[in-house]
Design an enzyme around this catalytic site. Structure first.
Site, mmCIF file in Angstrom:
data_model
loop_
_atom_site.group_PDB
_atom_site.id
_atom_site.type_symbol
_atom_site.label_atom_id
_atom_site.label_comp_id
_atom_site.label_asym_id
_atom_site.label_seq_id
_atom_site.Cartn_x
_atom_site.Cartn_y
_atom_site.Cartn_z
ATOM 1 N N LYS A 125 37.996 34.952 44.374
ATOM 2 C CA LYS A 125 38.261 36.045 43.426
ATOM 3 C C LYS A 125 36.947 36.691 43.009
ATOM 4 C CE LYS A 125 42.661 34.141 42.069
ATOM 5 N NZ LYS A 125 43.446 33.260 41.232
ATOM 6 N N GLN B 46 43.059 30.030 36.017
ATOM 7 C CA GLN B 46 43.475 29.478 37.310
ATOM 8 C C GLN B 46 44.418 28.285 37.111
ATOM 9 O OE1 GLN B 46 42.551 30.814 40.429
ATOM 10 N NE2 GLN B 46 44.123 29.434 41.140
ATOM 11 N N ASP C 24 47.650 38.766 36.116
ATOM 12 C CA ASP C 24 48.448 37.882 36.979
ATOM 13 C C ASP C 24 49.931 38.231 36.907
ATOM 14 O OD1 ASP C 24 47.174 36.056 38.581
ATOM 15 O OD2 ASP C 24 46.962 34.531 37.021
#
Ligand code: NDP
Length: 287
Positions: free
Chosen positions: A53, A97, A120
């Site tokens: 990322k 995460q 997200d």
């Protein structure tokens, strides 16, 4: 005849280029988009995802803030960091995460991210908006699946899409997005009776099971599009999807490989969500 390969590297490069162009415009107008990524603990797979990322941010001109917290971080400390990032005007996107260490409450953490920074697309506000067809951050992996189908001009409206898997991060939102694109959607899961017969009627198969070789060639309707979301580590260390790729590609019309299929799309869609957030928060553009 062998299926046409849906190349996730090519399509994700196309999306990332668009994200980079828009990030450049944001920077020229005052500030580059900024993504804050929180990693708790030292899970090796999560470390790889976070590193990827970060690299994608660098390639797209998105500022990347990294917070590596120890595995014994308390819920309070994690929520305090998220609160700080929520309040920071220079941060456009926040992601934590997953999976988190067991003592942390994933739902509480997901819910703590401000919906307008939830790149997200996991916050219940964004999930609700997605289901009711409103503009919102779409979850990256399922949104990537739809982008792949559209890029390859594979018809969705009126087609029968069968999603195998019903997780909150892949299966359910993939089904919702396919429905939004006017597919007729069937969701299969571990309690589904006659799964092979159902898959056989699919024009589009989305496999998100987490079992290598689960979808076999004999389950597929000739010419169908197969999107393999699965990422499974085999005993020899190699990666495999949920679909028996070698045999399935002889029956399907289109198929994604693993690796190099859906995987790269997830990060590309994350970059796009971050850029959209920056544009929206600066009063320009919408989703
Ligand atoms: P989950 O384990 O959360 O969900 C798996 C789903 O598959 C469940 O709904 C389960 O059904 C269903 N399932 C399991 N066994 C069977 C079976 N025998 N028959 C029918 N259905 C079954 O996984 P995720 O959704 O998180 O991930 C799925 C795969 O996608 C994994 O390989 C993961 O690594 C990969 N993935 C890839 C991403 C990418 O970027 N490409 C991103 C996220 C995930 P039930 O609900 O009944 O238990």
């Amino acid at each position: 005849m062998s299926a046409e390969i849906i190349d996730g590297k090519e399509i994700s490069a196309y999306i990332k280029q668009q994200a980079a162009d828009r990030a450049k415009a944001c920077a020229a107008a005052g500030r580059a988009p900024c993504l804050a990524v929180i990693l708790v603990g030292d899970d090796p797979a999560s470390q790889v995802y976070v590193r990827n990322k970060h690299r994608a941010c660098e390639a797209c001109g998105v500022t990347s803030l990294q917070y590596a917290l120890p595995a014994d971080t308390t819920q309070e400390a994690l929520l305090a960091l998220i609160g700080k990032l929520n309040a920071d005007d220079a941060v456009d996107g926040i992601l934590c995460q997953l999976p988190l260490p067991e003592h942390l409450d994933e739902t509480a953490v997901t819910d703590a991210v401000a919906p307008e920074k939830d790149v997200d697309g996991f916050h219940p506000v964004n999930v609700g908006k997605m289901l009711s067809g409103k503009d919102c951050f779409l979850p990256c992996t399922p949104a990537g699946v739809i982008e792949m189908l559209k890029y390859k001009k594979i018809p969705i409206a009126g087609k029968h899409a069968v999603v195998i898997g019903r997780s909150n991060i892949v299966g359910k939102p993939a089904a919702a997005l396919l429905l939004r694109e006017n597919a007729t959607v069937t969701v299969c899961h571990s309690r589904t009776a006659n799964l092979p017969e159902i898959v056989k009627t699919a024009d589009i198969v989305v496999a998100a099971v987490g079992r290598p070789g689960f979808v076999t060639a004999d389950m597929l309707k000739p010419g169908c599009a197969v999107i393999d979301v699965g990422i499974n580590r085999l005993p020899d260390g190699s990666l495999a999807g949920d679909v028996d790729f070698a045999a399935a590609k002889e029956i399907a019309g289109f198929i994604t490989p693993v690796p190099g299929g859906v995987g790269p799309m997830t990060i590309a869609m994350l970059m796009m969500n971050t850029v959209k957030s920056a544009e929206k928060r600066s009063g320009k553009g919408d989703f």
